[in-house]
Design an enzyme around this catalytic site. Structure first.
Site, mmCIF file in Angstrom:
data_model
loop_
_atom_site.group_PDB
_atom_site.id
_atom_site.type_symbol
_atom_site.label_atom_id
_atom_site.label_comp_id
_atom_site.label_asym_id
_atom_site.label_seq_id
_atom_site.Cartn_x
_atom_site.Cartn_y
_atom_site.Cartn_z
ATOM 1 N N LYS A 50 0.849 -1.208 0.000
ATOM 2 C CA LYS A 50 0.000 0.000 0.000
ATOM 3 C C LYS A 50 0.884 1.259 0.000
ATOM 4 O O LYS A 50 0.678 2.184 -0.783
ATOM 5 C CB LYS A 50 -0.924 0.008 1.243
ATOM 6 C CG LYS A 50 -1.835 -1.216 1.323
ATOM 7 C CD LYS A 50 -2.745 -1.177 2.530
ATOM 8 C CE LYS A 50 -2.066 -1.417 3.868
ATOM 9 N NZ LYS A 50 -1.489 -2.767 4.066
ATOM 10 N N ARG A 79 -10.369 -0.318 7.526
ATOM 11 C CA ARG A 79 -9.991 -1.710 7.771
ATOM 12 C C ARG A 79 -11.086 -2.488 8.465
ATOM 13 O O ARG A 79 -10.890 -3.657 8.804
ATOM 14 C CB ARG A 79 -8.795 -1.756 8.708
ATOM 15 C CG ARG A 79 -7.498 -1.762 8.007
ATOM 16 C CD ARG A 79 -6.424 -1.880 9.038
ATOM 17 N NE ARG A 79 -5.387 -0.974 8.713
ATOM 18 C CZ ARG A 79 -4.117 -1.320 8.601
ATOM 19 N NH1 ARG A 79 -3.733 -2.531 8.837
ATOM 20 N NH2 ARG A 79 -3.236 -0.437 8.264
ATOM 21 N N ARG A 133 11.815 -5.271 5.190
ATOM 22 C CA ARG A 133 11.471 -3.852 5.050
ATOM 23 C C ARG A 133 12.252 -2.959 6.013
ATOM 24 O O ARG A 133 12.407 -3.260 7.179
ATOM 25 C CB ARG A 133 9.978 -3.641 5.296
ATOM 26 C CG ARG A 133 9.615 -2.145 5.357
ATOM 27 C CD ARG A 133 8.163 -1.871 5.347
ATOM 28 N NE ARG A 133 7.468 -2.650 6.340
ATOM 29 C CZ ARG A 133 6.150 -2.771 6.376
ATOM 30 N NH1 ARG A 133 5.417 -2.180 5.457
ATOM 31 N NH2 ARG A 133 5.571 -3.486 7.313
ATOM 32 N N ARG A 137 10.562 -1.469 11.553
ATOM 33 C CA ARG A 137 9.369 -1.250 12.375
ATOM 34 C C ARG A 137 9.256 -2.275 13.501
ATOM 35 O O ARG A 137 9.582 -3.450 13.315
ATOM 36 C CB ARG A 137 8.126 -1.328 11.488
ATOM 37 C CG ARG A 137 7.731 0.028 10.939
ATOM 38 C CD ARG A 137 6.687 -0.026 9.891
ATOM 39 N NE ARG A 137 5.535 -0.853 10.189
ATOM 40 C CZ ARG A 137 4.501 -0.979 9.380
ATOM 41 N NH1 ARG A 137 4.480 -0.326 8.230
ATOM 42 N NH2 ARG A 137 3.490 -1.758 9.697
ATOM 43 N N ARG A 167 -1.132 -9.732 12.705
ATOM 44 C CA ARG A 167 -1.663 -8.704 11.801
ATOM 45 C C ARG A 167 -2.426 -9.367 10.653
ATOM 46 O O ARG A 167 -3.462 -8.870 10.199
ATOM 47 C CB ARG A 167 -0.520 -7.834 11.251
ATOM 48 C CG ARG A 167 0.022 -6.866 12.291
ATOM 49 C CD ARG A 167 1.442 -6.427 11.990
ATOM 50 N NE ARG A 167 1.583 -5.670 10.772
ATOM 51 C CZ ARG A 167 2.754 -5.482 10.146
ATOM 52 N NH1 ARG A 167 3.866 -5.977 10.656
ATOM 53 N NH2 ARG A 167 2.802 -4.777 9.050
#
Ligand code: AP5
Ligand code: MG
Length: 214
Positions: A14, A90, A124, A159, A170
């Site tokens: 996203k 969401r 990431r 993160r 998640r």
């Protein structure tokens, strides 16, 4: 003026697709995850509340998220240039609340299998200054200098929720709480566009403009 929702599971791309769209338009990028992380960093009341849920890979309660997004959407930049919402809505209630304040032109759903997401999440890194997203497992997404943002030259960060255990939670939250919102949008003819997440890095200006009517 175009209003877009970027929808998809954790790590679907996203934020990456938002960065690609930003190359060709002035649409305002609003990531609820980034807004929460900024609030956590500055220890605001919203940040303190959100952190409890984010660390657990759970969704922050609708009452907190919806107010924050409504406040952001009311600002002048959004009224002038439109928005791309990344990570909101969401839940079905968030989708309904959004309908109460604005119209939507496109809901872009990033399609990807769960197996590929693991590598994306674990590889990431983000720039703490400009929020640019990198991935050390992909040659096109690696920083030029290891561990450093190409633009800001500051050290990249990983993160807190980018680990295997929190990723599983998640993913579960997405499956259990976000599919209703997607079904709600699928019922509206012409609103939802499915995008193959593995192909977003190859999107050209023409592709992006055509896809979103820019
Ligand atoms: P949020 O920050 O939104 O996290 P998320 O939904 O889990 O999504 P991510 O940011 O992890 O992934 P992304 O889809 O943006 O992927 P990216 O482009 O980075 O939310 C965090 C938390 O905040 C939530 O868990 C929740 O607690 C809370 N929250 C936020 N919004 C909320 C809401 N509305 N309601 C309630 N709670 C909320 O890409 C991932 C990686 O893949 C990157 O490294 C990237 O470089 C790489 N990549 C991208 N595309 C490709 C490609 N084509 N090929 C290879 N690698 C790629
Ligand atoms: Mg993101």
């Amino acid at each position: 003026m175009v209003n877009i929702v970027l929808f998809g599971p954790p790590g679907a791309g996203k934020g990456t697709l938002a960065e690609i769209i930003k190359r060709y338009s002035k649409i305002v990028h609003i990531s609820t995850g980034d807004l929460f992380r900024e609030n956590v960093k500055s220890s605001t009341p919203i940040g303190k509340e959100a952190k409890k849920y984010m660390d657990e890979g759970k969704l922050v309660p609708d009452s907190v998220v919806i107010g924050m997004v409504k406040e952001r959407l009311a600002r002048d930049d959004v009224k002038k240039d439109g928005f791309m919402l990344d990570g909101f809505p969401r839940t079905l209630d968030q989708a309904k609340a959004l309908d109460g304040v604005t119209r939507l032109d496109t809901v872009a759903v990033l399609d990807i299998d769960k197996k590929s997401l693991r590598e994306r999440i674990l590889g990431r890194y983000n720039c703490p200054k400009c929020n640019r997203i990198y991935n050390i497992f992909n040659d096109r997404l690696k920083p030029k200098m290891e561990g450093q943002c190409d633009e800001c030259k500051v050290a990249l960060t990983h993160r807190a929720d980018d680990n295997e255990e929190t990723f599983e939670k998640r993913w579960k939250a997405y499956e259990e709480q976000s599919t209703d919102a997607l079904e709600y949008y699928e019922e509206r003819a012409g609103l939802v566009k499915h995008v193959d997440s593995n192909k977003i890095l190859a999107l050209t200006e023409k592709d992006v403009k055509g896809m979103f009517g820019l």
